[in-house]
Design an enzyme around this catalytic site. Structure first.
Site, PDB file in Angstrom:
ATOM      1  N   TYR A 125      -1.949  -1.070  10.823  1.00 44.00           N
ATOM      2  CA  TYR A 125      -1.417  -0.923   8.896  1.00 44.00           C
ATOM      3  C   TYR A 125      -0.959  -1.010   8.334  1.00 44.00           C
ATOM      4  O   TYR A 125      -0.244  -1.629   7.755  1.00 44.00           O
ATOM      5  CB  TYR A 125      -3.592  -1.031   8.802  1.00 44.00           C
ATOM      6  CG  TYR A 125      -3.190  -1.162   7.532  1.00 44.00           C
ATOM      7  CD1 TYR A 125      -4.051  -2.191   7.030  1.00 44.00           C
ATOM      8  CD2 TYR A 125      -2.738   0.335   6.440  1.00 44.00           C
ATOM      9  CE1 TYR A 125      -4.311  -1.934   4.918  1.00 44.00           C
ATOM     10  CE2 TYR A 125      -3.199  -0.391   4.606  1.00 44.00           C
ATOM     11  CZ  TYR A 125      -3.192  -1.413   4.504  1.00 44.00           C
ATOM     12  OH  TYR A 125      -4.230  -1.199   3.080  1.00 44.00           O
TER      13      TYR A 125
ATOM     14  N   SER B 164       1.099  -0.661  -0.164  1.00 42.16           N
ATOM     15  CA  SER B 164      -0.062  -0.017   0.121  1.00 42.16           C
ATOM     16  C   SER B 164       0.913   1.353   0.060  1.00 42.16           C
ATOM     17  O   SER B 164       1.821   0.764   0.295  1.00 42.16           O
ATOM     18  CB  SER B 164      -0.847   0.181   1.528  1.00 42.16           C
ATOM     19  OG  SER B 164      -0.981   1.318   1.771  1.00 42.16           O
TER      20      SER B 164
END
Ligand code: NAD
Ligand code: MG
Length: 299
Positions: A204, A191
């Site tokens: 995360y 990401s």
């Protein structure tokens, strides 16, 4: 060239829905079918050309979002596909298996929780048995729950994120290695959060940075064995991960607005990257992370 055969130019800024979006909370993991608008995973648009004929792919999180877009594209490129997902996502998964079958390929759905090591081992064994081997592994499943303050981040929540995003790819890849012949590929979904973490994605973002290190380390280890390892680093993409707690609902309303394209990406827009990374034509590409973030973000 015959002008009628020309592919029309597409303006990327206006191709898909732009914010504002409706608030639309769901319990994690959420269903793609309940989103407004329903995401585009390439159901109507993706056209294959035999790039992955005869390949055998295991895709985690293949029921919805980015994994589903990869599953549809892979099937239309000629691969047989096993998807994994959580039992509560069965209705999304059923749609994907139907699409794989409609493409003339074999599609299998194996539900189960990848935070369990034993399940990861049985998932790989069952996938290899159903497909007659595995030569593409996509570690794509992920957990993302936004928490504003570190004080409110519980050990259980932290642990679930680490288990899903770091341990599961380790367990699944370790179990898959004995099955992967030379020429196989492993792809991680990382990401932009790996490079520019948001304040409310403390746990995360760390896991997504770990996914980048997974790619960079394992590519070195497996290069001599003839296995390529790459990653995809998406920016904001319209998936249930985001609407079911990945972002606060206020942020869903303006999701993707801050990118230069002014909108979130749709899963379908990332499918060609997964195809390219799996295709043996990309044989010198390993240890790389490809971005798709609408004009901002890294890499
Ligand atoms: P998604 O919700 O469609 O897919 C995530 C999938 O993970 C779910 O469908 C679910 O099947 C699976 N999953 C979660 N926990 C699991 C568990 N314990 N056991 C088994 N499966 C589990 O959302 P998505 O956005 O397509 O997510 C796919 C990947 O993309 C994730 O790794 C995510 O971190 C990454 N990503 C997404 C975005 C984005 O904006 N959507 C941006 C960057 C990276
Ligand atoms: Mg899902």
């Amino acid at each position: 060239m015959n002008e009628q055969n020309q592919k029309p130019l597409v303006n990327p800024a206006t191709r898909y829905a732009q914010p504002p979006f409706e608030k639309q909370p769901q319990e994690a993991p959420g269903l793609a079918s309940k989103m407004q608008p329903v995401p585009d995973h390439g159901e109507e648009s993706y056209k294959g050309s035999g790039k992955l004929n005869g390949r055998k792919a295991l895709i985690t999180g293949g029921d919805s979002g980015i994994g589903r877009a990869a599953a549809i594209a892979y099937a239309r490129e000629g691969a047989d596909v096993v998807i994994n997902y959580l039992p509560e996502e069965q209705s999304d998964a059923d749609e994907v298996v139907e699409l794989i079958t409609a493409a003339g390929r074999k599609g299998y759905a194996i539900p189960g929780d990848i935070t369990n090591e034993k399940f990861c081992e049985s998932l790989v064994a069952e996938a290899a048995e159903k497909l007659g081997g595995i030569d593409i592994l996509i570690n794509n499943a992920g957990r993302q729950q936004a928490v504003d303050s570190l004080s409110d981040l519980s050990s259980e929540g932290f642990d679930a994120t680490i288990k899903t995003n770091i341990y599961a790819p380790f367990w699944i890849t370790k179990a898959a290695l004995p099955h992967l012949p030379e020429g196989s590929v492993i792809i991680a979904t990382t990401s932009v959060q790996a490079y520019d973490p948001s304040e409310n994605l403390f746990d995360y973002a760390q896991t997504k940075a770990a996914n980048v290190a997974f790619v960079k380390s394992l590519a070195k280890q497996l290069g001599p064995k003839g296995i390529r390892v790459n990653g995809v680093a998406p920016g904001p993409v319209w998936t249930p991960l985001q609407t079911s707690g990945g972002q606060p609902q206020d942020a869903i309303v303006e999701f993707g607005q801050k990118t230069p394209l002014g909108r979130p990406g749709q899963p379908a827009e990332l499918a060609s990257i997964f195809v390219q990374l799996a295709d043996s034509e990309s044989s010198y590409t390993t240890g790389q992370v490809y971005g798709a973030a609408g004009g901002s973000g890294n890499p």
